[in-house]
Design a protein around this motif. Sequence first.
Motif, mmCIF file in Angstrom:
data_model
loop_
_atom_site.group_PDB
_atom_site.id
_atom_site.type_symbol
_atom_site.label_atom_id
_atom_site.label_comp_id
_atom_site.label_asym_id
_atom_site.label_seq_id
_atom_site.Cartn_x
_atom_site.Cartn_y
_atom_site.Cartn_z
ATOM 1 N N GLN A 227 0.822 -1.213 0.000
ATOM 2 C CA GLN A 227 0.000 0.000 0.000
ATOM 3 C C GLN A 227 0.863 1.274 0.000
ATOM 4 O OE1 GLN A 227 -2.280 -0.785 3.615
ATOM 5 N NE2 GLN A 227 -4.043 -1.437 2.390
ATOM 6 N N ARG A 228 2.146 1.110 0.138
ATOM 7 C CA ARG A 228 3.038 2.264 0.244
ATOM 8 C C ARG A 228 3.440 2.817 -1.124
ATOM 9 N NH1 ARG A 228 7.696 -0.449 4.056
ATOM 10 N NH2 ARG A 228 6.402 -0.898 5.906
ATOM 11 N N LYS A 229 3.834 4.105 -1.103
ATOM 12 C CA LYS A 229 4.571 4.640 -2.231
ATOM 13 C C LYS A 229 6.006 4.134 -2.111
ATOM 14 C CE LYS A 229 1.973 8.886 -3.067
ATOM 15 N NZ LYS A 229 2.057 10.364 -3.184
ATOM 16 N N GLY A 230 6.728 4.101 -3.214
ATOM 17 C CA GLY A 230 8.084 3.581 -3.175
ATOM 18 C C GLY A 230 8.810 3.773 -4.489
ATOM 19 N N PRO A 231 9.710 2.864 -4.849
ATOM 20 C CA PRO A 231 10.477 3.002 -6.090
ATOM 21 C C PRO A 231 9.571 3.263 -7.294
ATOM 22 C CG PRO A 231 11.344 1.201 -4.776
ATOM 23 C CD PRO A 231 10.094 1.659 -4.076
ATOM 24 N N GLY A 232 9.949 4.276 -8.071
ATOM 25 C CA GLY A 232 9.172 4.619 -9.254
ATOM 26 C C GLY A 232 8.186 5.747 -9.041
ATOM 27 N N ASP A 233 7.994 6.171 -7.776
ATOM 28 C CA ASP A 233 7.051 7.252 -7.492
ATOM 29 C C ASP A 233 7.740 8.609 -7.482
ATOM 30 O OD1 ASP A 233 4.524 5.933 -7.229
ATOM 31 O OD2 ASP A 233 5.219 5.075 -5.333
ATOM 32 N N LEU A 234 7.008 9.629 -7.894
ATOM 33 C CA LEU A 234 7.518 10.993 -7.994
ATOM 34 C C LEU A 234 7.437 11.700 -6.641
ATOM 35 C CD1 LEU A 234 8.385 13.501 -9.748
ATOM 36 C CD2 LEU A 234 5.927 13.916 -10.070
ATOM 37 N N LEU A 235 8.459 12.474 -6.323
ATOM 38 C CA LEU A 235 8.436 13.292 -5.108
ATOM 39 C C LEU A 235 9.178 14.589 -5.337
ATOM 40 C CD1 LEU A 235 11.172 12.487 -2.565
ATOM 41 C CD2 LEU A 235 10.933 10.986 -4.539
ATOM 42 N N ALA A 236 8.922 15.549 -4.458
ATOM 43 C CA ALA A 236 9.683 16.797 -4.410
ATOM 44 C C ALA A 236 10.348 16.872 -3.046
ATOM 45 C CB ALA A 236 8.769 17.996 -4.622
ATOM 46 N N LEU A 237 11.544 17.445 -3.003
ATOM 47 C CA LEU A 237 12.226 17.598 -1.721
ATOM 48 C C LEU A 237 13.140 18.809 -1.769
ATOM 49 C CD1 LEU A 237 15.285 15.248 -1.260
ATOM 50 C CD2 LEU A 237 14.144 15.488 -3.461
ATOM 51 N N PHE A 238 13.525 19.278 -0.574
ATOM 52 C CA PHE A 238 14.592 20.260 -0.467
ATOM 53 C C PHE A 238 15.891 19.459 -0.431
ATOM 54 C CE2 PHE A 238 11.048 22.404 1.841
ATOM 55 C CZ PHE A 238 10.869 23.460 0.956
ATOM 56 N N ASN A 239 16.731 19.625 -1.432
ATOM 57 C CA ASN A 239 17.940 18.803 -1.487
ATOM 58 C C ASN A 239 19.002 19.328 -0.522
ATOM 59 O OD1 ASN A 239 19.207 20.958 -2.793
ATOM 60 N ND2 ASN A 239 19.202 19.994 -4.794
ATOM 61 N N SER A 240 20.170 18.719 -0.540
ATOM 62 C CA SER A 240 21.211 19.076 0.430
ATOM 63 C C SER A 240 21.688 20.513 0.265
ATOM 64 C CB SER A 240 22.399 18.119 0.293
ATOM 65 O OG SER A 240 22.948 18.176 -1.015
ATOM 66 N N ALA A 241 21.463 21.097 -0.908
ATOM 67 C CA ALA A 241 21.822 22.492 -1.145
ATOM 68 C C ALA A 241 20.640 23.426 -0.887
ATOM 69 C CB ALA A 241 22.317 22.668 -2.581
ATOM 70 N N GLU A 242 19.507 22.860 -0.413
ATOM 71 C CA GLU A 242 18.282 23.592 -0.086
ATOM 72 C C GLU A 242 17.618 24.217 -1.319
ATOM 73 O OE1 GLU A 242 18.804 26.143 3.355
ATOM 74 O OE2 GLU A 242 18.538 24.367 4.628
ATOM 75 N N TYR A 243 17.714 23.513 -2.437
ATOM 76 C CA TYR A 243 16.939 23.852 -3.624
ATOM 77 C C TYR A 243 15.816 22.824 -3.767
ATOM 78 C CZ TYR A 243 20.620 27.020 -5.328
ATOM 79 O OH TYR A 243 21.520 28.044 -5.464
ATOM 80 N N ILE A 244 14.697 23.240 -4.338
ATOM 81 C CA ILE A 244 13.624 22.291 -4.595
ATOM 82 C C ILE A 244 14.028 21.383 -5.744
ATOM 83 C CG2 ILE A 244 11.251 22.031 -5.401
ATOM 84 C CD1 ILE A 244 10.517 24.525 -3.833
ATOM 85 N N GLU A 245 13.899 20.092 -5.509
ATOM 86 C CA GLU A 245 14.318 19.075 -6.474
ATOM 87 C C GLU A 245 13.170 18.106 -6.710
ATOM 88 O OE1 GLU A 245 17.102 15.190 -5.947
ATOM 89 O OE2 GLU A 245 18.145 17.112 -5.635
ATOM 90 N N LEU A 246 13.006 17.671 -7.938
ATOM 91 C CA LEU A 246 12.029 16.648 -8.288
ATOM 92 C C LEU A 246 12.775 15.355 -8.572
ATOM 93 C CD1 LEU A 246 9.753 18.687 -10.727
ATOM 94 C CD2 LEU A 246 9.516 18.411 -8.264
ATOM 95 N N ALA A 247 12.269 14.261 -8.018
ATOM 96 C CA ALA A 247 12.971 12.991 -8.152
ATOM 97 C C ALA A 247 11.982 11.851 -8.292
ATOM 98 C CB ALA A 247 13.870 12.752 -6.933
ATOM 99 N N ILE A 248 12.438 10.787 -8.910
ATOM 100 C CA ILE A 248 11.734 9.507 -8.903
ATOM 101 C C ILE A 248 12.468 8.634 -7.884
ATOM 102 C CG2 ILE A 248 11.039 7.477 -10.218
ATOM 103 C CD1 ILE A 248 9.631 10.035 -11.101
ATOM 104 N N TYR A 249 11.742 8.153 -6.879
ATOM 105 C CA TYR A 249 12.389 7.406 -5.801
ATOM 106 C C TYR A 249 13.111 6.175 -6.357
ATOM 107 C CZ TYR A 249 13.092 5.134 -1.296
ATOM 108 O OH TYR A 249 13.650 4.543 -0.183
ATOM 109 N N LYS A 250 14.409 6.088 -6.022
ATOM 110 C CA LYS A 250 15.288 5.006 -6.467
ATOM 111 C C LYS A 250 15.250 4.823 -7.994
ATOM 112 C CE LYS A 250 15.768 2.454 -2.181
ATOM 113 N NZ LYS A 250 15.785 1.144 -1.499
ATOM 114 N N SER A 251 15.405 5.948 -8.679
ATOM 115 C CA SER A 251 15.383 5.924 -10.142
ATOM 116 C C SER A 251 16.730 5.501 -10.706
ATOM 117 C CB SER A 251 15.028 7.315 -10.684
ATOM 118 O OG SER A 251 15.999 8.267 -10.270
ATOM 119 N N ASP A 252 16.717 5.087 -11.945
ATOM 120 C CA ASP A 252 17.934 4.701 -12.663
ATOM 121 C C ASP A 252 17.737 5.076 -14.126
ATOM 122 O OD1 ASP A 252 20.065 3.539 -13.974
ATOM 123 O OD2 ASP A 252 19.972 1.664 -12.856
ATOM 124 N N LEU A 253 18.532 6.051 -14.580
ATOM 125 C CA LEU A 253 18.387 6.525 -15.952
ATOM 126 C C LEU A 253 18.623 5.427 -16.981
ATOM 127 C CD1 LEU A 253 20.080 10.045 -15.904
ATOM 128 C CD2 LEU A 253 17.680 9.530 -16.307
#
Length: 276
Positions: A227-253
């Motif tokens: 029932q959880r979100k996980g690998p392959g799901d989209l998220l936004a976060l404040f990255n280590s440099a404190e910029y807004i970043e969009l990511a796919i959890y555990k993505s691989d190009l």
Amino acid sequence: MAIITLTTDFGHKDHFVGAIKGTIYTELEDAKIVDISHSISPFNIQECAYILKNSYKAFPEGTIHIVGVDSEPSPENEHIAVLVDGHYFIIANNGVICLITSEIKPEKVVEINIPNPQFGSFPVLNVFVQVACHISRGGTLEVVGKPFDKLKDIKEFAPRITDGGNAIVGSVIYIDNYGNVVTNIQKSLFEAYRKGRRFELQARSKKINEIHYKYSDIINFNLEKNQRKGPGDLLALFNSAEYIELAIYKSDLNTVGGASTLLGLDYRDTITINFL
């Protein structure tokens, strides 16, 4: 002896990086050279500034940073040496320094004017290395240049506040090795205009109304795994440099793709935040 770092868009196929290092070692046998990156997208000022801004502070004060991106001299792209935040940057006046020092005032800026310069298509080797070695030996900026007060400021890379403070229009400034998309919207700007309001972040056809602090925050560990979100799901976060970043959890190009490919986002594409 001061560390000398290299940041360029030269890649590793050609002789450029090797020639730079060889020349430094010829001048300074005990030199300490660190590669920050040689994979900056060609002539990409914003990408170069983002990588430098978030790496130079990890080095000790007195470090010398050679920056070989868009470095060919012209009347509108002068060669400069800058002392800021205790660090030396040898670079062209192409806007990178102003993007790095948006919140810090440089202590010294000089336009490089060394004796008998070798003008050609490889100024990083012929000019920047000479200046770096001079500083590393204890030399001063005044010896290699004259005071300069015309740093190029690039306004087009700043986020825009619209709709009377109810929206922030940002853009993509960097795509990392995982395909994560970094915007130019910093946490401080976001919070200054949010004022506790709900929001909607829009990237292409996707809308997000939550920003996390780490990638795994997308997972609600109180739910059953199916029932959880996980690998392959989209998220936004404040990255280590404190910029807004969009990511796919555990993505691989190389397999499923990353946020950049799955959302169809590229450098300078628009990201909008609407406060509700």
